[in-house]
Design a protein around this motif. Structure first.
Motif, PDB file in Angstrom:
ATOM      1  N   GLU A   1       0.841  -1.209   0.000  1.00  0.00           N
ATOM      2  CA  GLU A   1       0.000   0.000   0.000  1.00  0.00           C
ATOM      3  C   GLU A   1       0.870   1.251   0.000  1.00  0.00           C
TER       4      GLU A   1
ATOM      5  N   GLN B   1       2.195   1.941  -3.396  1.00  0.00           N
ATOM      6  CA  GLN B   1       1.158   2.523  -4.250  1.00  0.00           C
ATOM      7  C   GLN B   1       0.965   4.007  -3.954  1.00  0.00           C
ATOM      8  N   VAL B   2       1.020   4.352  -2.672  1.00  0.00           N
ATOM      9  CA  VAL B   2       0.894   5.766  -2.293  1.00  0.00           C
ATOM     10  C   VAL B   2       2.016   6.569  -2.938  1.00  0.00           C
TER      11      VAL B   2
ATOM     12  N   GLY C   1       1.665   6.858  -6.749  1.00  0.00           N
ATOM     13  CA  GLY C   1       0.609   7.806  -7.119  1.00  0.00           C
ATOM     14  C   GLY C   1       1.082   9.244  -6.970  1.00  0.00           C
ATOM     15  N   LEU C   2       1.776   9.535  -5.874  1.00  0.00           N
ATOM     16  CA  LEU C   2       2.262  10.894  -5.638  1.00  0.00           C
ATOM     17  C   LEU C   2       3.374  11.260  -6.624  1.00  0.00           C
TER      18      LEU C   2
ATOM     19  N   ALA D   1       1.955  12.572  -9.728  1.00  0.00           N
ATOM     20  CA  ALA D   1       1.525  13.961  -9.545  1.00  0.00           C
ATOM     21  C   ALA D   1       2.734  14.897  -9.548  1.00  0.00           C
TER      22      ALA D   1
ATOM     23  N   LEU E   1       5.008  19.059  -2.759  1.00  0.00           N
ATOM     24  CA  LEU E   1       4.471  17.700  -2.823  1.00  0.00           C
ATOM     25  C   LEU E   1       5.549  16.692  -2.401  1.00  0.00           C
TER      26      LEU E   1
ATOM     27  N   SER F   1       2.891  14.262   4.796  1.00  0.00           N
ATOM     28  CA  SER F   1       2.106  13.770   3.660  1.00  0.00           C
ATOM     29  C   SER F   1       2.871  13.761   2.352  1.00  0.00           C
TER      30      SER F   1
ATOM     31  N   THR G   1      -5.407   4.957   4.129  1.00  0.00           N
ATOM     32  CA  THR G   1      -4.325   5.295   3.194  1.00  0.00           C
ATOM     33  C   THR G   1      -4.673   6.560   2.427  1.00  0.00           C
ATOM     34  N   ARG G   2      -3.643   7.368   2.162  1.00  0.00           N
ATOM     35  CA  ARG G   2      -3.864   8.583   1.384  1.00  0.00           C
ATOM     36  C   ARG G   2      -4.067   8.247  -0.091  1.00  0.00           C
ATOM     37  N   ALA G   3      -3.648   7.073  -0.509  1.00  0.00           N
ATOM     38  CA  ALA G   3      -3.836   6.686  -1.909  1.00  0.00           C
ATOM     39  C   ALA G   3      -5.023   5.730  -1.989  1.00  0.00           C
TER      40      ALA G   3
ATOM     41  N   GLN H   1      -6.066   4.409  -5.568  1.00  0.00           N
ATOM     42  CA  GLN H   1      -5.183   3.398  -6.164  1.00  0.00           C
ATOM     43  C   GLN H   1      -5.282   2.069  -5.418  1.00  0.00           C
ATOM     44  N   VAL H   2      -5.260   2.136  -4.089  1.00  0.00           N
ATOM     45  CA  VAL H   2      -5.275   0.896  -3.294  1.00  0.00           C
ATOM     46  C   VAL H   2      -6.592   0.145  -3.504  1.00  0.00           C
TER      47      VAL H   2
ATOM     48  N   THR I   1      -1.279  20.287  -2.014  1.00  0.00           N
ATOM     49  CA  THR I   1      -0.671  19.187  -2.768  1.00  0.00           C
ATOM     50  C   THR I   1      -1.397  17.876  -2.481  1.00  0.00           C
ATOM     51  N   PRO I   2      -1.621  17.020  -3.474  1.00  0.00           N
ATOM     52  CA  PRO I   2      -1.199  17.173  -4.874  1.00  0.00           C
ATOM     53  C   PRO I   2      -2.249  17.849  -5.748  1.00  0.00           C
TER      54      PRO I   2
ATOM     55  N   ARG J   1      -6.361  23.175 -12.717  1.00  0.00           N
ATOM     56  CA  ARG J   1      -5.280  23.960 -13.356  1.00  0.00           C
ATOM     57  C   ARG J   1      -5.835  25.273 -13.909  1.00  0.00           C
TER      58      ARG J   1
END
Lengths: 385, 433
Positions: free
Chosen positions: A131, A134-135, A138-139, A142, A171, A177, B64-66, B69-70, B183-184, B391
Motif C-alpha cells: 500500500e 502505491q501511495v 501515485g504521488l 503527480a 508535494l 504527507s 491510506t492517502r492513496a 489506487q489501493v 498538494t497534490p 489547473r
C-alpha cells in the motif's frame, strides 16, 4: 489375634525366581534406556535443526530481500531529492528554456522508479509495504506532472512556472504527507519487518534453554548408558556409545554455528541501519541545497522581503534557516558501507551448508546407540529363550 | 475394537474438539478501507471501537492517502475490503455502476425518520438504489469571518456582498484570505468558488447539467460564474495579491482572520475550516473568534447548498459487514465522531446537543434541514476534467485576462471525454434531468 506369616519358600526355587527377576529387570532397563536415548536423539535433532533452519532462513531473507528493499527505498528517496534539486537548478540557471528540467532530472526520476520497482519486488512488509508503494507511486505521478506543467508554463512565459515548481517541491517535501515522508514510512515498515524476522530467530534465554535441555539430557543418558554397561556387564567402555557421544558434541558445534550466525546477522542489522542513516544524511544535504534554490526563486517573484509571499512561504523560509544541512556523504562512503553490510551478512550465512549435518548426525547417533545396545539385547533375548 | 484403536480415536476426537474451541474463540472480522489517517483515523477508530464492544466483532481499519489506487488494485485482484469509505461520490457511483457494490436498501431499510430524502437521493449515487452511507459531511459555500473584527449584519444577496466588499476595501482592509495550495491537488479551492457561485446564480438544474458534462464551459452561466469570482475576489481584493494566493496553502490562508495587525477579513471555505482553525497554535473559540455566513444566493426560493461527504459503501455482504454498515448509519454510530469534534452528521436523530458549540449546531441543523444539496461538481467529473479544472483555476488567479482561453481549453477537454464517463448525478431532492 494371631498374625498370618508367609510360609518360607524352599531354597532352590527362591534362587531361580530371583535369577529370573534379575534377568527381567536387566532386559527392561536395557530397552527403556535404548528407547529414552532414541527419543531424546529425535528431540535434539528436531530442535537443533529447527533453530538452525530458522536462523539461516532469516539470514537468507535479510540477504536477498529485506536489505535490498531497505536500501532501494533509501536510494529512491535520494534519487527523488536529487531530481528535484536538478529541476529547480535548471529553472534557476535558465537551462529550462531549452531543455526543460533536464536530462539529469529525467535520469534521477528513472532511477527512483527503478528503486521503487526493486522495493516492490523485495517487499517484506506485506500489505502495509504494498500500500505504501502505491501511495508513493501515485504521488510521484503527480510530482512529475507538476514539473511538466512548470516546463510548459516556462516556455509560455505565463508566470506560473515557479508556482508549479513550488507545488512540485511541496508535494515532495511536505511534512507527514509528502512523497519523502511516505518513503520514510516505507523504510519504517520494511525495518519493522526486519525486526520481526530477527525476533523470530532470536537467541533468547528461553530459546537457548529449549536447545540446551534436550542436549544435556541426551548427554546424561549416554553417560548413564556407559555406566550401566560398565557395572552390569563389566565393560570399561562401550565404543559405539562413546562414538555417539562424540557425534553429539559435533552436532552441538554445528548448532552453535547457528547461534553465532544469529549474532552476526544482528550485527549486520546494526550496520544496515547505519547505512540507511548515511543515505538519509546524503538526502538531507541535497534537499537543503535544492530548497534554498527554490526559496530564492520563489521570493524573487512574490516580494518576499515585505511578506507578500504569504504565510506558507514565510514559514518555509524560516524552517529552512533553522535546518542544519549537514555534510553530504560521498558515493565512496556509501559503497564501502554497502560492502561492509554485505560482507557481514555473507559471513553470517557462511555455515548454512552445514544444515543437513544435523539430521545426519542425529541419525548416526541413533545407529551408534542401537549398535551399542544390540549385543546385550541379543544376549538377553537368547537367554530368555 | 482394540484398546489402542480406542485410545487413538479418543485422542483424535479430543484434538477435533480443541480445534473447534479455538475456532469459536476467534472473533469474526470486518475489513474497512478509508482515506483517514492521523487524527481523523483516531476519531473513526473510536466509532469502530464502540461497534466492536457492542457486537463482539473485530474491525480491521486500514487508512491510506492513496485510497483510489489501493481500492482499485484490491478490487481488480478480487480482494476488496468488506467496506470502503470514499471521499469522492463520483468514485462510489462508478463502482456502483460497474456492479462492484452491494445495494443497501434491504440492509438499512427506508430510514425515512433518520435521513432526509435529499441525502438518500445523494447516497443512491446516480442509481435507483442506495449504495452509500454518509459517515460525515460538510457544507461548502460558507464564508468565515472573525466576529470581533467584523461585527454587524452580513450580506444576504450578491449585490449586498459586492457593496460589503467595497466597504471593506474603502476602509483600507483586504477583504479575502485566499490560498490555492493543496498538494497534490492545488487549485481545488478555486474550483469551489466557481462551483458555488454557479450553483447560487444558476440553480441546481444548470449545476447538475454542467457537473454531468452536458453544459459547455463557454456557456453563459459558467462564464458568468468565473467572472463573478474575479469581480468579487480579484487581484486587489485578496491578501498579498495573486502570487501570494497561489503560493499559500488553503489551510494557512485563514490565519489572516486572526493576525495582528489584521491580514484579511473573509475566508471562503467549507465547514471543515473549523478543524483547520482549531489546529492553529492559538486559542480560538467557535462563535467568538470565528463564525460563518452563507455565500449569498441569487436563485428564487430556498438556496441550494454545495456539500461534500465521506460515503461508506459495501463491497462484500456478510452478516458482520451488514451489522457494521447498520451501525455506521444509525444515530448511535453517527453521534460518536461529532461528539469528539471535527465532523458533522446528516442523520436527523443525532441530537444537536452532541455538538460542542453553536456554530457546529448551526451547521448540523443546516445539513439535516430540508434544503437542496448538491455534491461538489469537480468530485463528480472524470479525472482528466477535474485536473484540468484545478489547473484552470490557477491560471485564472494568475491572469484573469486569460479566462476565454482557459474556458476554451476546458471545453476541448470536455468534448474529448466519452459520454459514458460522465455521471448523471442530480442534486439531492432533484429529479434526474
Amino acid at each position: 489375634m494371631t498374625a498370618l506369616r508367609p510360609s518360607p519358600l524352599p531354597g532352590p526355587l527362591h534362587r531361580v525366581r530371583r535369577r529370573l527377576r534379575a534377568r527381567w529387570k536387566t532386559r527392561t532397563a536395557l530397552r527403556s534406556l535404548l528407547a529414552g536415548l532414541l527419543a531424546t536423539t529425535a528431540v535434539v535433532a528436531a530442535f537443533s535443526w529447527a533453530a538452525f533452519d530458522s536462523v539461516h532462513d532469516t539470514i537468507d531473507t535479510v540477504d536477498t530481500r529485506t536489505s535490498r528493499a531497505l536500501l532501494a527505498a533509501s536510494a529512491a528517496k535520494s534519487a527523488l531529492v536529487e531530481a528535484d534539486q536538478l529541476a529547480i537548478n535548471s529553472f534557476v540557471t535558465g537551462e529550462a528554456r531549452l531543455s526543460g528540467p533536464g536530462d539529469r532530472y529525467q535520469n534521477r526520476i528513472a532511477a527512483a522508479s527503478q528503486s521503487l520497482a526493486q522495493v516492490a519486488e523485495d517487499n517484506v512488509a506485506g500489505d502495509a509495504g504494498s500500500e505504501q508503494i502505491q501511495v508513493v507511486e501515485g504521488l510521484l505521478v503527480a510530482y512529475t506532472g507538476w514539473i511538466g506543467q512548470a516546463d510548459a508554463h516556462h516556455r509560455q512565459d505565463s508566470g506560473l512556472a515557479t508556482i508549479d515548481l513550488w507545488y512540485a517541491s511541496r508535494l515532495l517535501h511536505a511534512e507527514n504527507s509528502g512523497v519523502l515522508a511516505q518513503l520514510d514510512q516505507l523504510v519504517r515498515v520494511q525495518r519493522d519487518a526486519l525486526d520481526s524476522q530477527l525476533a523470530e530467530s532470536s537467541t533468547s534465554p528461553w530459546r537457548t534453554a529449549s536447545l540446551a535441555v534436550p542436549v544435556v539430557l541426551l548427554f546424561g543418558l549416554l553417560v548413564g548408558a556407559q555406566v550401566f554397561h560398565a557395572k552390569r556387564f563389566r565393560r570399561v567402555f562401550n565404543p559405539a556409545l562413546l562414538l555417539a557421544t562424540v557425534v553429539l558434541a559435533a552436532v552441538c558445534v554445528i548448532t552453535g554455528h547457528g547461534l553465532v550466525a544469529q549474532h552476526r546477522v544482528e550485527g549486520a542489522d546494526g550496520d544496515l541501519r547505519a547505512l540507511v542513516g548515511t543515505w538519509e544524511n546524503r538526502t538531507s544535504a541535497t534537499a537543503a541545497v535544492g530548497q534554498q534554490a527554490l526559496s530564492d526563486l520563489v521570493t524573487g517573484e512574490c516580494r518576499g522581503a515585505d511578506g507578500g509571499c504569504g504565510y506558507t512561504v514565510t514559514e518555509f523560509i524560516s524552517e529552512l534557516r533553522a535546518a542544519d544541512a549537514g555534510t553530504r556523504p560521498t558515493d565512496l562512503e556509501l559503497t564501502r558501507q554497502v560492502e561492509q553490510v554485505n560482507d557481514k551478512i555473507a559471513a553470517a550465512n557462511g555455515a548454512a551448508d552445514l544444515e543437513l549435518l544435523i539430521p545426519a548426525g542425529a541419525l548416526l547417533i541413533a545407529v551408534l546407540v542401537w549398535l551399542g545396545f544390540l549385543p546385550r539385547l541379543e544376549e538377553y533375548r537368547h537367554r530368555r529363550r | 475394537m482394540t484398546r489402542t484403536t480406542a485410545l487413538l480415536l479418543t485422542a483424535l476426537l479430543a484434538a477435533a474438539g480443541l480445534s473447534g474451541c479455538a475456532g469459536a474463540g476467534s472473533l469474526p472480522t470486518v475489513t474497512v478501507l478509508g482515506s483517514w489517517t492521523g487524527e481523523e483515523e483516531k476519531s473513526f477508530e473510536a466509532v469502530l471501537a464502540e461497534f466492536e464492544a457492542e457486537e463482539n466483532i473485530d474491525v480491521e481499519y486500514s487508512g491510506t492517502r492513496a485510497l483510489s489506487q489501493v481500492l482499485r488494485s484490491e478490487v481488480q485482484q478480487g480482494t476488496p475490503p468488506d467496506l470502503a469509505v470514499l471521499p469522492s461520490p463520483g468514485e462510489l457511483a462508478n463502482y456502483a455502476r460497474d456492479d462492484y457494490l452491494q445495494a443497501l436498501d434491504d440492509v438499512l431499510g427506508p430510514q425515512t425518520d433518520e435521513y432526509s430524502g435529499q441525502w438518500v437521493d445523494l447516497e443512491r449515487a446516480a442509481t435507483d438504489r442506495r449504495y452509500g452511507v454518509a459517515v460525515k459531511a460538510d457544507l461548502k459555500g460558507t464564508v468565515w469571518f472573525n466576529p470581533k473584527r467584523l461585527p454587524g449584519p452580513k450580506p444576504a444577496t450578491e449585490e449586498e456582498l459586492s457593496a460589503f466588499l467595497r466597504d471593506i476595501a474603502g476602509r483600507g482592509a483586504t477583504p479575502w484570505c485566499m490560498g490555492m495550495g493543496s498538494t497534490p491537488d492545488s487549485g481545488w479551492p478555486g474550483t469551489d468558488w466557481v462551483e458555488n457561485i454557479l450553483l447560487q446564480q444558476a440553480g441546481p438544474d444548470v449545476y447538475g447539467q454542467w457537473a454531468g458534462g452536458r453544459l459547455e464551459w463557454t456557456s453563459e452561466p459558467v462564464k458568468r460564474a468565473w467572472l463573478t469570482w474575479g469581480q468579487l475576489a480579484g487581484p486587489t481584493a485578496v491578501r498579498g495579491g495573486p502570487k501570494s494566493v497561489l503560493l499559500t496553502d488553503f489551510g494557512d490562508a485563514g490565519r489572516g482572520l486572526f493576525d495582528q495587525p489584521v491580514g484579511c477579513l473573509l475566508d471562503h471555505q467549507g465547514t471543515f475550516a473549523m478543524s483547520t482553525y482549531k489546529g492553529y497554535d492559538m486559542p480560538l473559540v467557535a462563535g467568538e473568534d470565528f463564525d460563518f455566513f452563507p455565500f449569498p444566493s441569487s436563485t428564487v426560493g430556498d438556496r441550494a447548498w454545495e456539500v461534500s461527504a465521506d460515503l461508506a459503501a459495501m463491497f462484500n455482504r456478510t452478516p458482520e459487514s451488514e451489522k457494521l454498515i447498520r451501525f455506521l448509519a444509525s444515530a448511535r454510530g453517527q453521534e460518536i465522531w461529532p461528539g469528539k469534534g471535527g465532523a458533522f452528521s446528516v442523520n436527523r436523530k443525532v441530537p444537536t446537543a452532541v455538538y460542542a458549540d453553536d456554530v457546529s449546531r448551526k451547521i448540523a441543523t443546516t445539513l439535516t434541514s430540508s434544503g437542496t444539496f448538491c455534491f461538489d461538481a469537480s468530485d463528480l467529473m472524470p479525472g482528466v476534467m477535474r485536473t484540468a479544472f484545478y489547473r484552470a483555476a490557477l491560471e485564472y488567479v494568475n491572469d484573469p485576462t486569460r479566462l476565454d482561453t482557459a474556458l476554451a481549453q476546458l471545453e476541448t477537454v470536455r468534448k474529448n471525454i466519452e459520454g459514458d464517463e460522465w455521471l448523471n448525478f442530480p442534486c439531492g431532492g432533484r429529479a434526474t434531468g
